[in-house]
Motif scaffolding. Structure first.
Motif, PDB file in Angstrom:
ATOM      1  N   ALA A  46       0.835  -1.206   0.000  1.00 19.61           N
ATOM      2  CA  ALA A  46       0.000   0.000   0.000  1.00 19.61           C
ATOM      3  C   ALA A  46       0.868   1.255   0.000  1.00 19.61           C
ATOM      4  O   ALA A  46       0.604   2.210  -0.746  1.00 19.61           O
ATOM      5  CB  ALA A  46      -0.935  -0.008   1.205  1.00 19.61           C
ATOM      6  N   CYS A 183      -7.152   7.323   5.859  1.00 23.89           N
ATOM      7  CA  CYS A 183      -6.057   6.911   4.964  1.00 23.89           C
ATOM      8  C   CYS A 183      -4.679   6.987   5.605  1.00 23.89           C
ATOM      9  O   CYS A 183      -3.799   7.720   5.138  1.00 23.89           O
ATOM     10  CB  CYS A 183      -6.062   7.729   3.673  1.00 23.89           C
ATOM     11  SG  CYS A 183      -7.247   7.171   2.469  1.00 23.89           S
ATOM     12  N   GLN A 244      -3.494   1.970   5.440  1.00 25.32           N
ATOM     13  CA  GLN A 244      -4.844   1.637   4.976  1.00 25.32           C
ATOM     14  C   GLN A 244      -5.596   0.738   5.948  1.00 25.32           C
ATOM     15  O   GLN A 244      -6.601   0.122   5.585  1.00 25.32           O
ATOM     16  CB  GLN A 244      -4.786   0.983   3.591  1.00 25.32           C
ATOM     17  CG  GLN A 244      -4.068   1.798   2.534  1.00 25.32           C
ATOM     18  CD  GLN A 244      -4.796   3.088   2.195  1.00 25.32           C
ATOM     19  OE1 GLN A 244      -5.931   3.066   1.735  1.00 25.32           O
ATOM     20  NE2 GLN A 244      -4.136   4.221   2.400  1.00 25.32           N
ATOM     21  N   CYS A 275      -4.235  12.877   5.898  1.00 25.57           N
ATOM     22  CA  CYS A 275      -4.184  11.591   5.215  1.00 25.57           C
ATOM     23  C   CYS A 275      -2.907  11.424   4.397  1.00 25.57           C
ATOM     24  O   CYS A 275      -2.001  12.253   4.427  1.00 25.57           O
ATOM     25  CB  CYS A 275      -5.390  11.458   4.301  1.00 25.57           C
ATOM     26  SG  CYS A 275      -5.421  12.708   2.997  1.00 25.57           S
ATOM     27  N   LYS A 413     -12.643   2.116   0.213  1.00 28.62           N
ATOM     28  CA  LYS A 413     -11.488   2.158   1.100  1.00 28.62           C
ATOM     29  C   LYS A 413     -11.967   2.075   2.545  1.00 28.62           C
ATOM     30  O   LYS A 413     -13.096   2.428   2.869  1.00 28.62           O
ATOM     31  CB  LYS A 413     -10.659   3.427   0.893  1.00 28.62           C
ATOM     32  CG  LYS A 413     -11.282   4.685   1.452  1.00 28.62           C
ATOM     33  CD  LYS A 413     -10.316   5.866   1.439  1.00 28.62           C
ATOM     34  CE  LYS A 413     -10.963   7.070   2.120  1.00 28.62           C
ATOM     35  NZ  LYS A 413     -10.091   8.250   2.158  1.00 28.62           N
ATOM     36  N   VAL A 435      -6.267   1.337  -2.802  1.00 33.00           N
ATOM     37  CA  VAL A 435      -5.443   2.162  -1.914  1.00 33.00           C
ATOM     38  C   VAL A 435      -5.878   3.621  -1.992  1.00 33.00           C
ATOM     39  O   VAL A 435      -5.829   4.241  -3.060  1.00 33.00           O
ATOM     40  CB  VAL A 435      -3.953   2.031  -2.272  1.00 33.00           C
ATOM     41  CG1 VAL A 435      -3.115   3.025  -1.467  1.00 33.00           C
ATOM     42  CG2 VAL A 435      -3.471   0.607  -1.995  1.00 33.00           C
TER      43      VAL A 435
END
Length: 495
Positions: A46, A183, A244, A275, A413, A435
């Motif tokens: 990720a 995120c 993630q 994020c 997500k 992602v």
């Protein structure tokens, strides 16, 4: 020399374009270090995708993330600054936002809606900007511009603790509840003290400070704020949430803390996460003209290769029960075939139509839906940057949509809530994640796209798209097992 309206407007507009495709160099360095140290294969991949996406965006001058954020402008205006302004700061910042977001060469997604308690119509140009202005000593105007994504903004928390309470304990307990919708890995901003509004303002502003936790650790803490930062970085990363939310070593790259005197009976604490699409830049105006911005050297990005992600191929046009049953949490897949897009507004309309017994504008039986609101394409692009949005916003629509349509795959997500997972299990469906923070990279897997329903919703319209080798991870399987539970539990450690 006079600081004109054009100096401010042009500088903010250029700054918004600049940060849409350039990560700050300190963020790239911190992410590269996190990638090098990561031991969790899923989290490492990720982070790799985020870094590859970051470099692609820098080269292509296209947005890092499809959520190009709300405009935040922090101004410190020197009381002796030679300004020649007739309009308000709000009016000038809004003109700058309008210029930047409607720029033909690199249009940015308009995400701001007016009338928040009513129709919530998109303003179309991402105005108005969010402004913080302070009069300070001096003869210059200092400006910080940031673009804040909705996924991380939605995870903002505030509490007024008792003066004897532990701020560190509250932060750790709070981050445990945030899930992965912000995120990670990213930055946590804390405002401690002052009042309700002061704490929030400090937390938002301090997110733009340089990432320097490695230097701080090397020299040691010299204040209570620095001691808190070091403690929290260690404790938050020990939670095992990881990139993630897949489980891993790095959840936060840094924790920034700002404090202010407060009432003896109070301990206000505001927490705002940033994020993996952290975007901000600072400049100073002295009357010599608009600000200029120097792009980071491409050598700032690590040599990790830009090759395609590995994974098991999955044909979206042949989703039989045996194939779906073979998928397990943590599996990496490469999707090819046809699917539909749909976010909150489209889901609401579809569920309302099902409730009335009306036919839907698209046939979702045995199909996949991708939770995305893409950026408009430019040139020969099929679609603009098209990363996933936070899936929990679709949780309340999940059961009626699965039961009423025969939908089999959802892609977004972050984690799903208990009710959504139960609906997924009951209906033999599967939930996948792409992602967050790799929107430009994901868009390259999309080979065709056209709006097919609800075009009046703008970026929230339903699109029919065709993908080739779109990288995703299985998050919730047909049995209701979730990687967002299994991954962090595996990687959590004492801290």
């Amino acid at each position: 020399m006079t600081i004109t309206e054009d100096h401010l407007v042009s500088s903010i507009a250029e700054a918004l374009q600049f940060i849409s495709y350039y990560h700050p160099a300190d963020f790239v360095a911190a992410m590269a270090d996190a990638w090098a140290r990561e031991e969790s294969p899923s989290a490492k991949e990720a982070i790799r995708q985020i870094l590859v996406n970051s470099r692609m965006a820098a080269v292509g001058k296209r947005p890092l993330c499809q959520d190009t954020g709300s405009v935040n402008v922090f101004l410190e205006v020197g009381v002796e600054a030679p300004t020649a302004w007739r309009r308000s700061v709000q009016e000038m910042a809004d003109e700058a936002a309008r210029r930047a977001y409607l720029l033909e060469a690199n249009p940015l997604r308009a995400s701001v809606v007016s009338d928040p308690l009513g129709a919530r119509r998109n303003t179309g140009d991402n105005t108005p900007a969010m402004i913080q202005t302070e009069l300070v000593a001096g003869d210059r105007v200092s400006v910080t511009v940031s673009a804040k994504g909705g996924g991380s903004e939605n995870k903002t928390k505030f509490a007024v603790l008792n003066p004897s309470d532990s701020v560190a304990d509250w932060v750790v307990d709070t981050v445990k509840t945030l899930g992965a919708g912000w995120c990670p890995p990213g930055i946590i901003g804390l405002g401690v003290g002052g009042s309700v509004d002061k704490a929030m303002a400090m937390a938002k502003k301090v997110l733009n400070d340089p990432i320097d936790i490695t230097d701080l650790r090397a020299r040691g803490a010299r204040s209570a704020e620095e001691e808190l930062r070091l403690e929290l970085v260690d404790r938050l990363n020990a939670l095992g949430i990881g990139a993630q939310g897949l489980g891993g070593l790095t959840t936060v790259l840094d924790v920034k803390v700002a404090t202010f005197p407060t009432h003896a009976a109070s301990l206000p604490v505001a927490l705002i996460p940033n994020c993996a699409a952290t975007r901000h830049v600072h400049f100073t105006l002295d009357g010599s003209g608009p600000a200029t911005f120097t792009p980071p050297s491409l050598s700032a990005w690590p040599e990790i290769g830009a090759g395609d992600a590995a994974g098991r191929p999955l044909d979206l046009d042949n989703l039989d029960e045996a194939t779906l049953a073979s998928l397990a949490p943590g599996d990496t897949l490469l999707l090819s075939g046809h699917l539909f897009t749909g976010r909150d507004a489209a889901h609401r309309r579809m569920v309302d139509a099902l409730g009335r017994g009306d036919p839907l504008p698209v046939d979702l039986a045995g199909r996949a839906i991708y939770y995305v609101g893409p950026v408009d394409p430019v040139g020969d692009e099929v679609i603009g940057p098209a990363g996933p949005t936070t899936s929990t916003r679709m949780d309340k629509f999940t059961r009626p949509l699965l039961e009423g349509t025969g939908l089999k795959l959802m892609i977004g997500k972050a984690e799903r809530g208990p009710a959504a997972i139960e609906a997924i299990r009951d209906n033999g469906a599967v939930y996948l994640i792409a992602v967050g923070g790799a929107a430009y990279l994901v868009s390259k897997a999309i080979k065709a796209a056209k709006p097919v329903a609800y075009q009046d919703l703008g970026m929230e319209a339903i699109y029919a798209i065709r993908v080739e080798d779109m990288p995703v991870t299985v998050a919730v399987d047909m049995r209701g097992a979730s990687i967002h539970t299994l991954g962090p539990a595996r990687w959590a450690r004492a801290g």
